[in-house]
Design a protein around this motif. Structure first.
Motif, short mmCIF file in Angstrom:
data_model
loop_
_atom_site.label_atom_id
_atom_site.label_comp_id
_atom_site.label_asym_id
_atom_site.label_seq_id
_atom_site.Cartn_x
_atom_site.Cartn_y
_atom_site.Cartn_z
N ARG A 27 73.46 84.20 111.22
CA ARG A 27 72.98 82.83 111.31
C ARG A 27 74.05 82.00 111.99
O ARG A 27 75.23 82.10 111.66
N VAL A 28 73.62 81.17 112.94
CA VAL A 28 74.55 80.38 113.73
C VAL A 28 74.09 78.93 113.75
O VAL A 28 72.90 78.64 113.98
N ARG A 29 75.02 78.02 113.50
CA ARG A 29 74.73 76.58 113.58
C ARG A 29 75.20 76.11 114.96
O ARG A 29 76.34 76.38 115.35
N GLY A 52 82.52 72.48 118.05
CA GLY A 52 82.41 71.28 117.24
C GLY A 52 82.59 71.60 115.77
O GLY A 52 82.57 72.75 115.36
N ASP A 53 82.79 70.56 115.00
CA ASP A 53 82.97 70.73 113.56
C ASP A 53 81.72 71.32 112.93
O ASP A 53 80.60 70.89 113.23
N ASN A 54 81.91 72.28 112.06
CA ASN A 54 80.84 72.92 111.29
C ASN A 54 79.82 73.65 112.15
O ASN A 54 78.70 73.87 111.72
#
Length: 61
Positions: A27-29, A52-54
């Protein structure tokens, strides 16, 4: 994915210097920058980024 290096093989993956892995079922954000509908293929194409953050692979722990 400028921070990730493609590692080919039986189960290919992308890995960065922190040993963070992206492989099948990961899973990738990410952030979608642009999306377009391709009428001939009947599918969407997206331009996205992982910086980027998170953002990036999500830990299942």
């Amino acid at each position: 994915m400028p921070d990730y290096k493609f590692i080919p093989g039986e189960n290919p993956i992308f890995m960065n210097e922190n040993m963070s892995r992206i492989q099948v079922e990961t899973r990738v954000r990410f952030v979608v920058i642009e999306a377009r509908w391709m009428e001939v293929e009947k599918e969407f194409q997206a331009l996205a980024r992982l910086e980027g953050d998170n953002l990036g692979p999500i830990s299942e722990e």
